[in-house]
Scaffold this motif. Structure first.
Motif, PDB file in Angstrom:
ATOM      1  N   ALA A  30      47.723  19.627  94.248  1.00  0.00           N
ATOM      2  CA  ALA A  30      48.973  19.944  93.549  1.00  0.00           C
ATOM      3  C   ALA A  30      48.662  20.813  92.343  1.00  0.00           C
ATOM      4  O   ALA A  30      47.596  20.710  91.740  1.00  0.00           O
ATOM      5  CB  ALA A  30      49.692  18.668  93.113  1.00  0.00           C
ATOM      6  N   ARG A  31      49.603  21.654  91.994  1.00  0.00           N
ATOM      7  CA  ARG A  31      49.463  22.520  90.823  1.00  0.00           C
ATOM      8  C   ARG A  31      50.628  22.238  89.893  1.00  0.00           C
ATOM      9  O   ARG A  31      51.769  22.558  90.204  1.00  0.00           O
ATOM     10  CB  ARG A  31      49.447  23.980  91.267  1.00  0.00           C
ATOM     11  N   GLU A  32      50.319  21.601  88.778  1.00  0.00           N
ATOM     12  CA  GLU A  32      51.353  21.212  87.831  1.00  0.00           C
ATOM     13  C   GLU A  32      51.362  22.178  86.649  1.00  0.00           C
ATOM     14  O   GLU A  32      50.622  23.157  86.627  1.00  0.00           O
ATOM     15  CB  GLU A  32      51.107  19.767  87.381  1.00  0.00           C
ATOM     16  N   THR A  33      52.188  21.880  85.663  1.00  0.00           N
ATOM     17  CA  THR A  33      52.340  22.795  84.539  1.00  0.00           C
ATOM     18  C   THR A  33      51.043  22.977  83.756  1.00  0.00           C
ATOM     19  O   THR A  33      50.661  24.091  83.398  1.00  0.00           O
ATOM     20  CB  THR A  33      53.441  22.295  83.585  1.00  0.00           C
ATOM     21  N   THR A  34      50.346  21.883  83.504  1.00  0.00           N
ATOM     22  CA  THR A  34      49.151  21.964  82.662  1.00  0.00           C
ATOM     23  C   THR A  34      47.860  21.591  83.380  1.00  0.00           C
ATOM     24  O   THR A  34      46.795  21.623  82.768  1.00  0.00           O
ATOM     25  CB  THR A  34      49.308  21.033  81.444  1.00  0.00           C
ATOM     26  N   ARG A  35      47.951  21.218  84.648  1.00  0.00           N
ATOM     27  CA  ARG A  35      46.740  20.817  85.348  1.00  0.00           C
ATOM     28  C   ARG A  35      46.842  21.095  86.844  1.00  0.00           C
ATOM     29  O   ARG A  35      47.943  21.273  87.387  1.00  0.00           O
ATOM     30  CB  ARG A  35      46.451  19.334  85.119  1.00  0.00           C
ATOM     31  N   THR A  36      45.688  21.120  87.483  1.00  0.00           N
ATOM     32  CA  THR A  36      45.596  21.269  88.936  1.00  0.00           C
ATOM     33  C   THR A  36      44.894  20.044  89.479  1.00  0.00           C
ATOM     34  O   THR A  36      43.802  19.690  89.011  1.00  0.00           O
ATOM     35  CB  THR A  36      44.804  22.539  89.296  1.00  0.00           C
ATOM     36  N   LEU A  37      45.504  19.380  90.458  1.00  0.00           N
ATOM     37  CA  LEU A  37      44.897  18.204  91.077  1.00  0.00           C
ATOM     38  C   LEU A  37      44.052  18.626  92.283  1.00  0.00           C
ATOM     39  O   LEU A  37      44.517  19.397  93.136  1.00  0.00           O
ATOM     40  CB  LEU A  37      45.962  17.207  91.506  1.00  0.00           C
ATOM     41  N   ILE A  38      42.834  18.128  92.315  1.00  0.00           N
ATOM     42  CA  ILE A  38      41.872  18.433  93.374  1.00  0.00           C
ATOM     43  C   ILE A  38      41.500  17.145  94.090  1.00  0.00           C
ATOM     44  O   ILE A  38      41.289  16.109  93.450  1.00  0.00           O
ATOM     45  CB  ILE A  38      40.592  19.075  92.790  1.00  0.00           C
ATOM     46  N   VAL A  39      41.396  17.205  95.414  1.00  0.00           N
ATOM     47  CA  VAL A  39      40.949  16.056  96.201  1.00  0.00           C
ATOM     48  C   VAL A  39      39.574  16.366  96.795  1.00  0.00           C
ATOM     49  O   VAL A  39      39.332  17.477  97.279  1.00  0.00           O
ATOM     50  CB  VAL A  39      41.954  15.719  97.324  1.00  0.00           C
TER      51      VAL A  39
END
Length: 268
Positions: free
Chosen positions: A103-112
């Motif tokens: 996921a790509r959010e406003t202040t961060r990117t989530l990586i699995v």
């Protein structure tokens, strides 16, 4: 009947009996089923996590321009190049693996990625396809499912991969694995390997997909995609040996349903 004739008759009878016995033995051997080969009863099949590769010896590039914050939902798969840009390399103080943008959010990117990729690491860095490195934080790590969720700064130019499902995925369905095997030896674009959905497996109550798609050191945490380019699992392990017998193409990915359970524990 003379003595000679009597002896001749006895010889003929004995010869006939011998021929009949040999014929019966041959028929019995022809009819008997050949014994099936079996594995030794003490053999144990153990799923081994795919090893990471040694940490890099060269310094990494750092982003020169701060990425613009953008919130993007899971985009539909449009072309392979887009998927490749969403696959990342995971570098730690203990080794290297693979991962993908969740996921790509406003202040961060989530990586699995896979949990064993970041096990015992004092620092974790995500490297995107252009070679830019971003520091990350481990938000969740489920060792039973072998799934970890990382948070990196907002990364420009990447798009979350769309998610699929294994519940209706038929056996024999084509699968594609995108990752970074062999670490620094094969930098640049991720490596693409293909195989099929070989079987559904359960280990310790966790659902896995068995596949013959090639998985080498460094590929742990790489996304496994269906024919629509949707993530249906991540590469986590293999069975290289059955006792003293080498095994080939017996590789495993934890299912997307198990991954979603881990990601759901991460607070927004």
């Amino acid at each position: 009947m003379g003595r000679a004739n009597a002896l001749l008759l006895v010889a003929v009878v004995l010869a006939a009996l011998l021929v009949a016995s040999l014929g019966g033995l041959a028929v019995a051997r022809w009819q008997a089923a050949a014994p099936l080969p079996t594995l030794a009863p003490d053999l144990v099949l153990t799923v081994t996590p795919i090893p990471t590769v040694p940490p890099p010896a060269t310094p990494l590039a750092t982003p020169s321009v701060a990425p613009s914050p953008v919130t993007t939902p899971h985009a539909a798969f449009s072309d392979p190049d887009r998927a490749l840009r969403s696959v990342v390399q995971i570098r730690t103080t203990r080794g290297q693996g693979s991962g993908f943008v969740w996921a790509r959010e406003t202040t961060r990117t989530l990586i699995v990625t896979a949990a064993h990729v970041v096990e015992g690491a004092s620092s974790v860095t995500v490297v995107v396809s252009d070679g830019t490195a971003y520091p990350t934080t481990v938000l969740a790590r489920d060792t039973q499912r072998d799934v970890a969720v990382l948070a990196a700064p907002a990364i420009a130019g990447v798009t979350p991969l769309p998610l699929g499902s294994t519940r209706e995925l038929p056996l024999g369905a084509a699968l594609t694995v995108l990752g970074y095997p062999l670490g620094d030896l094969l930098l640049g674009d991720p490596t693409v390997t293909r195989g099929v959905f070989s079987a559904r497996r359960t280990f310790d109550g966790i659902a896995f997909m068995q596949t013959d798609a090639a998985m080498n050191p460094g590929i742990s945490g790489a996304p496994v995609l269906d024919v629509q380019g949707r993530v249906v699992g991540i590469a986590v392990g293999s069975i290289p040996w059955a006792g003293q017998i080498p095994a080939q193409g017996v590789n495993f990915a934890v299912t997307i349903e198990e991954i979603e359970r881990v990601v759901s524990t991460v607070s927004a």
